[in-house]
Design a protein around this motif. Structure first.
Motif, PDB file in Angstrom:
ATOM      1  N   TYR A   1     -13.931   2.469  17.181  1.00  0.00           N
ATOM      2  CA  TYR A   1     -13.031   2.455  15.700  1.00  0.00           C
ATOM      3  C   TYR A   1     -13.787   2.124  14.522  1.00  0.00           C
ATOM      4  O   TYR A   1     -13.339   1.968  13.492  1.00  0.00           O
ATOM      5  CB  TYR A   1     -11.859   1.964  16.060  1.00  0.00           C
ATOM      6  CG  TYR A   1     -10.748   3.011  16.647  1.00  0.00           C
ATOM      7  CD1 TYR A   1     -10.514   4.174  15.978  1.00  0.00           C
ATOM      8  CD2 TYR A   1     -10.693   3.157  18.075  1.00  0.00           C
ATOM      9  CE1 TYR A   1      -9.433   5.078  16.365  1.00  0.00           C
ATOM     10  CE2 TYR A   1      -9.797   4.195  18.788  1.00  0.00           C
ATOM     11  CZ  TYR A   1      -9.563   5.266  17.870  1.00  0.00           C
ATOM     12  OH  TYR A   1      -8.774   6.260  18.257  1.00  0.00           O
ATOM     13  N   LEU A   2     -15.006   1.721  14.547  1.00  0.00           N
ATOM     14  CA  LEU A   2     -15.903   1.847  13.652  1.00  0.00           C
ATOM     15  C   LEU A   2     -16.908   3.118  13.440  1.00  0.00           C
ATOM     16  O   LEU A   2     -17.229   3.370  12.508  1.00  0.00           O
ATOM     17  CB  LEU A   2     -16.767   0.349  13.688  1.00  0.00           C
ATOM     18  CG  LEU A   2     -16.192  -0.937  13.583  1.00  0.00           C
ATOM     19  CD1 LEU A   2     -16.863  -2.140  14.038  1.00  0.00           C
ATOM     20  CD2 LEU A   2     -15.618  -0.888  11.904  1.00  0.00           C
TER      21      LEU A   2
ATOM     22  N   LYS B   1      -6.379  10.487   6.801  1.00  0.00           N
ATOM     23  CA  LYS B   1      -6.582   9.573   5.754  1.00  0.00           C
ATOM     24  C   LYS B   1      -6.918   8.375   6.019  1.00  0.00           C
ATOM     25  O   LYS B   1      -7.873   7.510   5.421  1.00  0.00           O
ATOM     26  CB  LYS B   1      -5.416   9.466   4.778  1.00  0.00           C
ATOM     27  CG  LYS B   1      -5.038  11.098   3.977  1.00  0.00           C
ATOM     28  CD  LYS B   1      -4.139  10.875   3.073  1.00  0.00           C
ATOM     29  CE  LYS B   1      -3.698  11.888   2.505  1.00  0.00           C
ATOM     30  NZ  LYS B   1      -2.188  11.860   1.695  1.00  0.00           N
ATOM     31  N   ARG B   2      -6.534   7.721   7.169  1.00  0.00           N
ATOM     32  CA  ARG B   2      -6.707   6.469   7.701  1.00  0.00           C
ATOM     33  C   ARG B   2      -8.060   6.313   8.142  1.00  0.00           C
ATOM     34  O   ARG B   2      -8.738   5.482   7.886  1.00  0.00           O
ATOM     35  CB  ARG B   2      -5.602   6.322   8.838  1.00  0.00           C
ATOM     36  CG  ARG B   2      -5.139   4.873   8.953  1.00  0.00           C
ATOM     37  CD  ARG B   2      -3.845   4.704   9.695  1.00  0.00           C
ATOM     38  NE  ARG B   2      -3.328   5.713  10.345  1.00  0.00           N
ATOM     39  CZ  ARG B   2      -2.161   6.149  10.459  1.00  0.00           C
ATOM     40  NH1 ARG B   2      -1.446   5.761   9.609  1.00  0.00           N
ATOM     41  NH2 ARG B   2      -1.995   6.998  11.399  1.00  0.00           N
TER      42      ARG B   2
ATOM     43  N   ILE C   1     -10.641   8.329   7.375  1.00  0.00           N
ATOM     44  CA  ILE C   1     -11.464   8.179   6.012  1.00  0.00           C
ATOM     45  C   ILE C   1     -11.696   6.966   5.372  1.00  0.00           C
ATOM     46  O   ILE C   1     -12.737   6.507   5.094  1.00  0.00           O
ATOM     47  CB  ILE C   1     -11.161   9.386   5.050  1.00  0.00           C
ATOM     48  CG1 ILE C   1     -11.443  10.616   5.858  1.00  0.00           C
ATOM     49  CG2 ILE C   1     -11.891   9.536   3.660  1.00  0.00           C
ATOM     50  CD1 ILE C   1     -10.548  12.032   5.005  1.00  0.00           C
ATOM     51  N   MET C   2     -10.537   6.333   5.308  1.00  0.00           N
ATOM     52  CA  MET C   2     -10.385   5.052   4.407  1.00  0.00           C
ATOM     53  C   MET C   2     -11.302   3.996   5.215  1.00  0.00           C
ATOM     54  O   MET C   2     -12.094   3.169   4.648  1.00  0.00           O
ATOM     55  CB  MET C   2      -8.840   4.577   4.223  1.00  0.00           C
ATOM     56  CG  MET C   2      -8.330   5.584   3.420  1.00  0.00           C
ATOM     57  SD  MET C   2      -8.582   5.383   1.729  1.00  0.00           S
ATOM     58  CE  MET C   2      -7.964   3.565   1.450  1.00  0.00           C
ATOM     59  N   ILE C   3     -10.945   4.012   6.586  1.00  0.00           N
ATOM     60  CA  ILE C   3     -11.597   2.783   7.450  1.00  0.00           C
ATOM     61  C   ILE C   3     -13.076   3.026   7.204  1.00  0.00           C
ATOM     62  O   ILE C   3     -13.914   2.250   7.298  1.00  0.00           O
ATOM     63  CB  ILE C   3     -11.240   2.851   8.962  1.00  0.00           C
ATOM     64  CG1 ILE C   3      -9.903   2.501   9.029  1.00  0.00           C
ATOM     65  CG2 ILE C   3     -12.085   2.093   9.976  1.00  0.00           C
ATOM     66  CD1 ILE C   3      -9.343   2.858  10.439  1.00  0.00           C
TER      67      ILE C   3
ATOM     68  N   THR D   1     -14.879   4.936   5.348  1.00  0.00           N
ATOM     69  CA  THR D   1     -15.547   4.804   3.806  1.00  0.00           C
ATOM     70  C   THR D   1     -15.875   3.318   3.589  1.00  0.00           C
ATOM     71  O   THR D   1     -16.795   2.785   3.309  1.00  0.00           O
ATOM     72  CB  THR D   1     -14.643   5.310   2.757  1.00  0.00           C
ATOM     73  OG1 THR D   1     -14.482   6.724   3.158  1.00  0.00           O
ATOM     74  CG2 THR D   1     -15.385   5.214   1.528  1.00  0.00           C
ATOM     75  N   PHE D   2     -14.683   2.238   4.082  1.00  0.00           N
ATOM     76  CA  PHE D   2     -15.067   0.904   3.975  1.00  0.00           C
ATOM     77  C   PHE D   2     -16.287   0.339   4.919  1.00  0.00           C
ATOM     78  O   PHE D   2     -16.747  -0.289   4.139  1.00  0.00           O
ATOM     79  CB  PHE D   2     -13.533   0.307   4.383  1.00  0.00           C
ATOM     80  CG  PHE D   2     -13.553  -1.081   4.314  1.00  0.00           C
ATOM     81  CD1 PHE D   2     -13.478  -1.904   2.807  1.00  0.00           C
ATOM     82  CD2 PHE D   2     -13.704  -2.085   5.268  1.00  0.00           C
ATOM     83  CE1 PHE D   2     -13.383  -2.970   2.884  1.00  0.00           C
ATOM     84  CE2 PHE D   2     -13.524  -3.438   5.169  1.00  0.00           C
ATOM     85  CZ  PHE D   2     -13.368  -3.988   3.782  1.00  0.00           C
TER      86      PHE D   2
END
Lengths: 128, 496
Positions: free
Chosen positions: B312-313, B357-358, B360-362, B364-365
């Motif tokens: 999940y990374l 979206k979730r 993409i956000m994780i 990108t972070f």
């Protein structure tokens, strides 16, 4: 630990995602939970361990340098939402950040004959 | 002869060879089955009726003329709607590609055409293959043919449900962290994820590129191996594809397991959150291996518990990068706005669902300045340790076994509000994805509610033949090689 709403908005901006207020709050909570869980990877000692991207670790994948049929120009453009003169069309890019400056003739985009439509061709050229 | 939609791919090939059925009749029977079942199951986003009929007619004409036909001639097949089909809408389960008509075919699609397989529909999936229940499809959730109130698993839920319901004997799926194996387990069918790089990904809409792999669904091991042989092999258009012979997947199928060493993965079978019914069914399967003459040993994959956190990374990081291309410029949805940046943000907000979206956000972070080393790079190092665990285990074992998924199929809506609970579905599937090894799910029984349970088998890199051999031996012993699994409950409810 939840992310701050400021962090969520910053990441959304990096990812070019417009988020509603509700989404910002939900993601602050959920992304925090997911990252807390994922941070377990930090418990593993990996000082001497190389990273893996392809498990079979191929080196130098080569092919013969022979011409083959490529995707036809029109076929490649066919799925595009806006096309202009054989190119992908996007809203004006030059001057986007500083709308006042466009009044200054010295800052006009020399590549754009049409002030309403800047054009981008190919990968990556379209991001401001 | 039983109804055509109940036959396996091999049986359909034999029936045509003997002149007992034509490709046209076979396609017609499956179209009728789709019409009778899919309104309730929702496995297919698009039925390719006309194309399938004309392809079947062409195969029949060639057969009648004595011309050679391919290895899957006249066999209906469902294609996960994430593989590009030229001129035929390909959505990836997303609003952002709702009307996308690719200008080219995926290599897998070309190879299926060369084999004379007959695609009958494009199968539903979680958006961009992100999910474990098919509820993230932007169009509708697919329902499990065994119990219409439950999910079929995901992301290849439409492919699994189509095969389970007898809409096609074969289906193509993709597996990034369990997306073939988990729905196969939940729908009571066979699902095989081959070695990373076995099958070309040219024309596969990219999700997490260091993990994505195309594979097969069928109602028995032999059919699944046959389909895999048709699609595998290196491709100059996919530099990650592996130079290894595609043939031979079926070479050892009937050799039995006497003399093989079967390793039982302790971290999986003793895992927290494993349903007792699944644990018991897997233990019984292990006992059968011992009875069939295999050496059964306990093995450990000590870093496997770090698989899901690492996944999940890695997965969201690669997904955020791959999904950057959906920006309203070259294909797909565009929401107009005065500036390019506002157009991209509006397009992506309107086009992507919550899970996309979730991720993409994780991602990108995790890839952003200051976090890359601690997150993505660290996860890729943990991945190396997991791959080494597998390597060590395969020094002593020919095949590893454990559960495919921690539970049987769960009710629709059960996990949609809790992303982490949904992610746990893949806890046993993800380690093999990270190691790149072939892995598959085999039906080994049902729980007290009559829901299917899958045993996961994992082979060494490029060791599909032995993995399939071990699966075939257990399948033959259990006698579960079956007619369409969804027939019972569906028929009990009354067909329309």
């Amino acid at each position: 630990m939840p992310l701050s709403e400021h962090q969520v908005r910053h990441v959304a901006q990096l990812a070019r995602l417009g988020l509603t207020g509700d989404e910002v709050a939900t993601f602050a909570e959920q992304l925090g939970q997911i990252l807390d869980y994922a941070e377990q990877v930090g418990e593993v000692a990996t000082a001497e361990v190389p990273p893996t991207a392809h498990p079979l670790r191929p080196v130098n994948v080569l092919r013969c340098d022979e011409p083959v049929d490529a995707l036809d120009h029109d076929a490649a453009l066919a799925p595009a939402p806006r096309v202009n003169d054989g190119r992908f069309q996007v809203p004006r890019i030059a001057g986007e950040e500083e709308p006042e400056a466009s009044a200054d003739p010295n800052s006009a985009d020399p590549n754009s004959a049409d002030p309403t439509a800047a054009q981008a061709t190919g990968d990556g050229g379209e991001r401001p | 002869m039983s109804e055509l939609h109940g036959l396996s791919a091999v049986e359909l090939l034999v029936a045509q060879d003997r002149g007992e059925a034509s490709a046209a009749e076979i396609v017609q029977a499956h179209m009728a089955r789709i019409a009778a079942t899919d309104e309730r199951i929702g496995a297919l986003l698009q039925v390719l009726a006309d194309a399938a009929r004309s392809r079947a007619d062409a195969i029949d004409r060639r057969r009648a003329a004595g011309e050679p036909v391919g290895s899957l001639a006249g066999v209906p097949l469902a294609l996960k709607d994430i593989l590009c089909t030229r001129g035929v809408t390909t959505t990836a389960g997303s609003k952002i590609l709702k009307d996308y008509q690719p200008p080219y075919d995926a290599t897998v699609v070309e190879r299926l055409a060369d084999a004379d397989a007959v695609p009958v529909g494009k199968a539903n999936l979680d958006e961009f293959a992100m999910g474990s229940s098919c509820e993230n499809s932007a169009f509708w959730p697919t329902r499990n043919p065994w119990d219409l109130g439950r999910v079929p698993g995901g992301s290849s839920g439409g492919s699994a449900a189509a095969v389970a319901a007898g809409q096609a004997p074969l289906a193509i799926g993709t597996d990034t962290g369990g997306s073939i194996r988990q729905p196969a387990a939940m729908c009571g069918v066979v699902g095989v994820k081959p070695t990373y790089g076995r099958v070309s990904r040219y024309g596969l809409i990219a999700f997490a590129s260091s993990l994505d792999q195309v594979g097969s669904f069928a109602r028995n091991v032999t059919d699944a191996a046959l389909l895999l042989e048709a699609i595998a092999g290196s491709d100059p258009r996919d530099a990650t594809s592996v130079h290894a012979p595609a043939e031979g997947m079926r070479a050892e199928l009937d050799d039995g397991v006497a003399g093989l060493t079967v390793g039982v993965v302790g971290e999986f079978l003793e895992g927290e959150g494993l349903a007792p019914s699944v644990r018991d069914a897997c233990r019984r399967a292990v006992d059968r291996y011992a009875a069939l003459g295999a050496d059964v040993v306990d093995v450990s994959l000590p870093h496997a518990p770090y698989g899901l956190p690492a996944y999940y990374l890695i997965n969201p990081s690669e997904a955020s990068s791959n999904l950057a291309r959906y920006d309203g410029v070259r294909y797909g949805l565009r929401v107009d706005a005065p500036t390019t940046e506002a157009m991209m943000a509006a397009t992506r907000d309107a086009g992507f669902g919550a899970e996309a979206k979730r991720r993409i956000m994780i991602g990108t972070f995790a890839l952003s300045a200051g976090y890359f080393e601690a997150y993505y790079a660290q996860a890729q190092r943990v991945r190396t340790l997991i791959a080494r665990d597998f390597e060590a285990a395969f020094a002593d074992c020919d095949v590893l076994v454990g559960p495919t998924a921690p539970t049987t199929a769960f009710p629709l809506g059960d996990k949609t509000a809790d992303p982490l609970a949904m992610y746990y579905n893949d806890i046993y599937a993800v380690p093999a994805s990270l190691a790149g090894t072939p892995a598959m799910s085999l039906p080994v029984g049902t729980d007290d509610d009559g829901l299917p349970i899958g045993l996961q088998l994992m082979g060494p890199l490029l060791g599909e033949a032995t993995m399939l051999r071990a699966a075939r031996a257990l399948e033959a012993d259990l006698g579960l090689e079956a007619a369409p699994s969804g027939v019972g409950p569906l028929e009990a409810e009354g067909r329309t």
